[in-house]
Design an enzyme around this catalytic site. Structure first.
Site, short mmCIF file in Angstrom:
data_model
loop_
_atom_site.label_atom_id
_atom_site.label_comp_id
_atom_site.label_asym_id
_atom_site.label_seq_id
_atom_site.Cartn_x
_atom_site.Cartn_y
_atom_site.Cartn_z
N HIS A 185 39.66 37.85 24.12
CA HIS A 185 39.95 37.39 25.48
C HIS A 185 39.73 35.90 25.68
CE1 HIS A 185 40.44 38.70 29.84
NE2 HIS A 185 41.15 39.60 29.20
N HIS A 284 52.45 42.35 25.17
CA HIS A 284 51.30 42.48 26.06
C HIS A 284 51.76 43.16 27.34
CE1 HIS A 284 48.48 40.53 29.10
NE2 HIS A 284 47.62 40.97 28.22
MG LIG Z 1 44.32 40.20 25.80
#
Ligand SMILES: [Mg+2]
Length: 381
Positions: A185, A284
């Site tokens: 992240h 994603h």
């Molecule tokens: Mg991610």
């Protein structure tokens, strides 16, 4: 056929839907959003609508060129996401008008089912092993988890060990015939990422995602050279130009977001660029059903598509989930961790417009949390 209107809807949990209407009664749906900036993207769509109303919706590529370049200033999350939603809706219109799914317009399907993975645990990963076992019981054979909470530029042995132990606990729970993706992240520095990836190698993560923040994309080559763990990135890159250099850096997986990186048109091109470098595609998609359907349309027509993220049950989906805005949610029937070919026209889903309008009356003001280090300074979330 002419475009007669564009209408955006902010709906729970944190999404923005777009309906593009035409003078022949066909409506195309898109999902233009940046999570936490949904209203800003909706405003960008409203500005793009000034150009689009009155235009032929079949001229998808020409509109893409004008919308991304015609304002002189270009690129970035907001504009690319607004264009992404418009692009999805135009493909939906074209498929519906011609009576074929979008993947047929992209050359036809190259697979019958698309492998998918879901999320386990939350922002600050606890009980990941328990959640992974629940997903395994539901039939999934791949999950993604966050690697850590906030991380300092250099970390203690305790924090480094904790990242490894979380993944080790999941591996011990689910066994070896199961894939574990670990999302850093953008919380780790290059130094920490290098150290943790090396320690994760014996646990065989499917991939490690975003070990660096996007402004450090030029440093991916060093990360990739330092570890045998496959590296994935791309959810915060917004065009083929943003992907150009990182695709040759040694990454294994490109993760453009169909609602951020210029839509179906641009992500299809990014996939082809990735193929040149031997990089797999894993779009994603922690978003809603329109974004997910758009991803699947590209996946089904793209040979190097590896696996598809789904937001089903993700920790963000509070109050609403992936299947809530569909007339027939069975189009996304998950079986053995995969989704069957979408056969309906356009994006292959029927959006429940009445449910969308009801939800939009409530709207949402979702924002990601702001994290701080113990000393009070800003921390990456
Ligand atoms: Mg991610």
């Amino acid at each position: 056929m002419k475009i007669v209107g564009l209408e955006t809807f902010l709906v729970a949990p944190r999404w923005c839907f777009l309906a593009v209407t035409t003078d022949e009664g066909i409506t195309g749906w898109g999902e233009p959003v940046v999570e936490g900036r949904a209203a800003t993207v909706a405003t960008a769509v409203a500005e793009l609508a000034e150009y689009l109303v009155g235009q032929d919706p079949f001229r998808i590529e020409d509109h893409w060129q004008v919308l991304t370049k015609g304002g002189f200033y270009r690129g970035g999350a907001i504009l690319a996401s607004a264009v992404a939603g418009v692009d999805q809706a135009l493909w939906d219109i074209k498929g519906k008008a011609l009576g074929v799914p979008v993947h047929d317009l992209l050359g036809g399907p190259v697979r019958d089912r698309m492998r998918s993975y879901c999320w386990v645990a939350g922002d600050d990963p606890t009980e990941a092993a328990e959640h992974a076992l629940e997903k395994k019981a539901q039939g999934f054979d791949a999950i993604k988890m966050n690697g850590s909470g906030s991380m300092r530029a250099l970390e203690s042995k305790r924090e480094i060990d904790a990242m490894v132990e979380r993944v080790a606990a999941v591996r011990a729970a689910v066994g070896d015939d199961f894939d574990i993706a670990v999302d850093f992240h953008g919380r780790t520095s290059a130094a920490v990422a290098r150290e943790v990836c090396r320690l994760l190698e014996p646990l065989h993560p499917f991939f490690v995602e975003e070990p660096l923040v996007p402004e450090q994309t030029a440093d991916y080559a060093a990360i990739c050279a330092s570890t045998t763990v496959p590296i994935a990135t791309g959810e915060r890159l917004y065009s083929r130009w943003d992907f150009r250099d990182v695709l040759g850096s040694g990454i294994a997986v490109a993760q453009p977001d169909l609602s951020h990186a210029g839509g179906i048109s641009e992500c299809r091109r990014i996939a082809a660029m990735a193929e040149v470098h031997g990089v797999a595609l894993a779009p994603h998609c922690p978003l809603g059903p329109i974004a997910f359907a758009s991803c699947l349309q590209v996946d089904f027509a793209t040979p190097n598509a590896l696996i598809q993220e789904t937001s089903l049950g993700i920790h963000y989906n509070q109050g609403s989930d992936l299947l809530d805005y569909l007339v027939d949610a069975s189009v996304f029937e998950f079986r053995d961790s995969s989704v069957a070919l979408l056969t309906g026209p356009g994006l292959g889903i029927e959006v429940d417009e009445a449910a969308v309008r009801r939800a939009a009356e409530v709207g949402h003001d979702w924002r990601n949390p702001i994290w701080r280090h113990p000393d009070g300074s800003f921390a990456e979330w």
